[in-house]
Enzyme design. Structure first.
Site, PDB file in Angstrom:
ATOM      1  N   GLY A 242     -38.250  62.991 -12.218  1.00 30.87           N
ATOM      2  CA  GLY A 242     -38.503  62.199 -11.024  1.00 30.87           C
ATOM      3  C   GLY A 242     -37.869  62.675  -9.739  1.00 30.87           C
ATOM      4  O   GLY A 242     -38.188  62.156  -8.668  1.00 30.87           O
ATOM      5  N   GLU A 279     -35.948  65.391 -18.110  1.00 34.61           N
ATOM      6  CA  GLU A 279     -37.375  65.765 -18.149  1.00 34.61           C
ATOM      7  C   GLU A 279     -37.900  66.047 -16.750  1.00 34.61           C
ATOM      8  O   GLU A 279     -38.818  65.374 -16.279  1.00 34.61           O
ATOM      9  CB  GLU A 279     -38.184  64.600 -18.745  1.00 34.61           C
ATOM     10  CG  GLU A 279     -37.725  64.108 -20.088  1.00 34.61           C
ATOM     11  CD  GLU A 279     -38.230  62.693 -20.399  1.00 34.61           C
ATOM     12  OE1 GLU A 279     -38.884  62.061 -19.532  1.00 34.61           O
ATOM     13  OE2 GLU A 279     -37.955  62.214 -21.512  1.00 34.61           O
ATOM     14  N   GLY A 281     -40.086  67.613 -13.824  1.00 39.60           N
ATOM     15  CA  GLY A 281     -41.389  68.266 -13.708  1.00 39.60           C
ATOM     16  C   GLY A 281     -41.538  68.874 -12.331  1.00 39.60           C
ATOM     17  O   GLY A 281     -41.257  70.046 -12.097  1.00 39.60           O
ATOM     18  N   ARG A 282     -41.933  68.022 -11.378  1.00 40.64           N
ATOM     19  CA  ARG A 282     -42.186  68.451 -10.009  1.00 40.64           C
ATOM     20  C   ARG A 282     -41.066  69.317  -9.426  1.00 40.64           C
ATOM     21  O   ARG A 282     -41.330  70.335  -8.785  1.00 40.64           O
ATOM     22  CB  ARG A 282     -42.350  67.197  -9.130  1.00 40.64           C
ATOM     23  CG  ARG A 282     -42.735  67.474  -7.704  1.00 40.64           C
ATOM     24  CD  ARG A 282     -42.574  66.199  -6.848  1.00 40.64           C
ATOM     25  NE  ARG A 282     -43.063  65.018  -7.523  1.00 40.64           N
ATOM     26  CZ  ARG A 282     -44.318  64.573  -7.437  1.00 40.64           C
ATOM     27  NH1 ARG A 282     -45.191  65.192  -6.689  1.00 40.64           N
ATOM     28  NH2 ARG A 282     -44.688  63.488  -8.105  1.00 40.64           N
ATOM     29  N   TYR A 322     -53.355  60.211  -3.711  1.00 40.95           N
ATOM     30  CA  TYR A 322     -52.198  59.425  -3.247  1.00 40.95           C
ATOM     31  C   TYR A 322     -51.951  59.570  -1.753  1.00 40.95           C
ATOM     32  O   TYR A 322     -50.852  59.280  -1.293  1.00 40.95           O
ATOM     33  CB  TYR A 322     -50.896  59.886  -3.911  1.00 40.95           C
ATOM     34  CG  TYR A 322     -50.924  60.341  -5.331  1.00 40.95           C
ATOM     35  CD1 TYR A 322     -51.019  59.403  -6.365  1.00 40.95           C
ATOM     36  CD2 TYR A 322     -50.781  61.691  -5.665  1.00 40.95           C
ATOM     37  CE1 TYR A 322     -50.989  59.821  -7.682  1.00 40.95           C
ATOM     38  CE2 TYR A 322     -50.742  62.110  -6.984  1.00 40.95           C
ATOM     39  CZ  TYR A 322     -50.852  61.166  -7.983  1.00 40.95           C
ATOM     40  OH  TYR A 322     -50.817  61.564  -9.272  1.00 40.95           O
ATOM     41  N   CYS A 348     -68.616  66.748  -1.778  1.00 43.65           N
ATOM     42  CA  CYS A 348     -69.383  65.669  -1.155  1.00 43.65           C
ATOM     43  C   CYS A 348     -68.695  64.322  -1.344  1.00 43.65           C
ATOM     44  O   CYS A 348     -69.164  63.462  -2.101  1.00 43.65           O
ATOM     45  CB  CYS A 348     -70.784  65.635  -1.745  1.00 43.65           C
ATOM     46  SG  CYS A 348     -71.566  67.242  -1.675  1.00 43.65           S
TER      47      CYS A 348
HETATM   48  C1  LIG Z   1     -44.126  62.561 -15.270  1.00 42.76           C
HETATM   49  C2  LIG Z   1     -42.919  62.354 -16.095  1.00 42.76           C
HETATM   50  C3  LIG Z   1     -41.797  63.169 -15.913  1.00 42.76           C
HETATM   51  C4  LIG Z   1     -41.695  64.186 -14.810  1.00 42.76           C
HETATM   52  O1  LIG Z   1     -41.708  63.574 -13.561  1.00 42.76           O
HETATM   53  P1  LIG Z   1     -41.467  64.455 -12.238  1.00 42.76           P
HETATM   54  O2  LIG Z   1     -41.556  63.443 -11.143  1.00 42.76           O
HETATM   55  O3  LIG Z   1     -42.536  65.461 -12.180  1.00 42.76           O
HETATM   56  O4  LIG Z   1     -40.109  65.069 -12.379  1.00 42.76           O
HETATM   57  C5  LIG Z   1     -40.733  62.994 -16.770  1.00 42.76           C
HETATM   58  N1  LIG Z   1     -40.757  62.067 -17.766  1.00 42.76           N
HETATM   59  C6  LIG Z   1     -41.824  61.269 -17.963  1.00 42.76           C
HETATM   60  C7  LIG Z   1     -41.804  60.280 -19.061  1.00 42.76           C
HETATM   61  C8  LIG Z   1     -42.933  61.379 -17.134  1.00 42.76           C
HETATM   62  O5  LIG Z   1     -43.983  60.571 -17.316  1.00 42.76           O
END
Ligand SMILES: *Cc1c(COP(=O)(O)O)cnc(C)c1O
Length: 420
Positions: A242, A279, A281-282, A322, A348
């Site tokens: 997150g 965890e 991601g971004r 978004y 389109c």
């Molecule tokens: C999407 C997600 C992440 C990663 O979130 P980011 O904002 O990309 O860091 C981690 N854990 C869970 C459970 C998610 O759904």
């Protein structure tokens, strides 16, 4: 505004590491995603520094960008993977991730997905409901196994303090409500097919402040204390992902500044010996990617000027989904007039825009780089309008490798059947 790491203007032209973006666009066509290996590893290193000296596992949330070479890059650098589907499980295995370093998140795992994950021996299921616990218990017992589980709790950080993440915390489909956590853990511990190993939370996405993380950690540690008081031992604390990135002057905390503060809380409460899992991601890949696109037409108008480019909402879905902001920079900036444009794609739909009200000095044939396109772009790309998905290139120093070929029309029709 400064450019993201490893993106530079060199001799009047944008480069990623040592590679000219204009050269890549000429060789491979547009739209084209380009990623920097050094930028990915630099983002990971901040987390690794932040967690140094701990028992830890960084599980890259692969839904952010699940291209195999990106996964390989992170797995080889020491990451596990956080998956949310059976398809992601197969990608994770194909990329060479050790099964025990895979964790399975998500609210809607099917029995077949659970079975396959148990058969290959993943590290942990992050379970999000009582009903899911019961199904996993049943599937594991049928296989003669015990599934390692962690329960995703909703830490219910005070939305008055943090209105920007309130939708991520109250009345949403994710996690077990704070008040039901204890009984859910007791239930899980009593299931013969389950082995309770941890606790996890994930409070939202694109979080750019420290306070919600600190509050959530306090709330999670309160729950750890209450759970362990019932005799259930939690081996790991998974704090989710997150952490935000800089899209447009956002100033999220650095991972190596945030994590020492969070770990201090673990230590202060006597949980410093637990394995820490995260965890992200971004924040690992978002600013390590750009999408190159060519200006097709300029369409000045009475109310709006439109810049029509060859990338569209099927390649870059975040603005349409978004209203998200991506910086757009000319690959070879030219002087002169910079009228204000809405940058739009050929699809389109009125929702097919990439940027609104951008001052750009451009002509048809010019290349633009859409920045911060490493996360939630290619992994969300679609074939709407029968547009093939873009090609992808990974840059490493002076080298560039095509990691995904451009998708053609035949690729898209491969699974279809004509009527006789
Ligand atoms: C999407 C997600 C992440 C990663 O979130 P980011 O904002 O990309 O860091 C981690 N854990 C869970 C459970 C998610 O759904």
């Amino acid at each position: 505004m400064p450019l993201p790491a490893h993106l530079t203007l060199h001799q009047g032209e944008l480069h990623f590491e040592g590679v000219s973006l204009e050269r890549l666009a000429r060789e491979h066509g547009t739209p084209l995603f380009v990623y920097s290996k050094a930028a990915i590893l630099q983002a990971l290193a901040a987390y690794q520094r932040g967690l140094a000296g701990r028992q830890q596992l960084i599980c890259y949330a692969m839904k952010a960008n699940s291209s195999l070479a990106i996964l390989q890059t992170l797995v080889r650098a020491g990451c596990g993977l956080d998956i949310v589907s059976g398809g992601e499980l197969e990608r994770a295995l194909t990329a060479g991730c050790a099964p025990e370093r895979i964790i399975f998140s998500g609210v809607g795992k099917t029995r077949a997905e659970m079975r396959r994950a148990l058969e290959v021996g993943i590290g942990c299921f992050n379970v999000e409901s009582r009903a899911e616990l019961d199904v996993l218990d049943e599937v594991a017992r049928a296989l003669g196994q015990r599934a390692r589980v962690s329960i995703r709790v909703n830490p219910d950080v005070d939305p008055k303090t943090h209105p920007y993440i309130s939708t991520g915390l109250k009345g949403n489909k994710f996690g077990i409500a704070h008040g039901e956590v204890l009984q859910t853990y007791r239930h899980a511990a009593a299931c013969a097919g389950l082995e309770v190993v941890g606790i996890d939370c994930h409070i939202g996405s694109q979080i750019t402040e420290t306070a919600p993380y600190l509050d959530a950690m306090d709330r999670v540690l309160d729950l750890v204390a209450a759970i362990e008081a019932t005799g259930i031992r939690l081996h790991h604390v998974d704090f989710g992902g997150g952490l935000g990135i800089d899209y447009n002057g956002d100033a999220p905390p650095a991972a190596d500044a945030l994590w020492p503060q969070l770990l201090a809380k673990l230590d202060a409460r006597g949980y410093g010996d637990r394995t820490v899992m995260i965890e992200p991601g971004r924040s690992l890949v978002g600013n390590a990617g750009v999408c190159l696109t060519e200006v097709l037409y300029t369409k000045p108008g009475e109310h709006k000027n439109f810049l029509i480019v060859d990338a569209a909402m099927n390649d870059l879905p975040r603005p349409a989904m978004y209203q998200a902001f991506h910086r757009i920079e000319p690959v070879r900036p030219r002087g002169g007039d910079a009228p204000v444009w809405d940058v739009v794609g050929p699809v389109c739909e009125s929702g097919d825009w990439i940027g609104r009200d951008r001052a750009l000095a451009v002509q048809p044939g010019d290349l633009l780089a859409v920045l911060s396109a490493g996360a939630y772009c290619m992994s969300m790309a679609s074939n709407y309008n029968t547009r093939g998905r873009a090609a992808e290139v990974l840059v490493d120093g002076d080298d560039a490798t095509v990691i995904r070929q451009r998708e053609g029309a035949a690729d898209q029709m491969r699974l279809e059947t004509l009527l006789g």
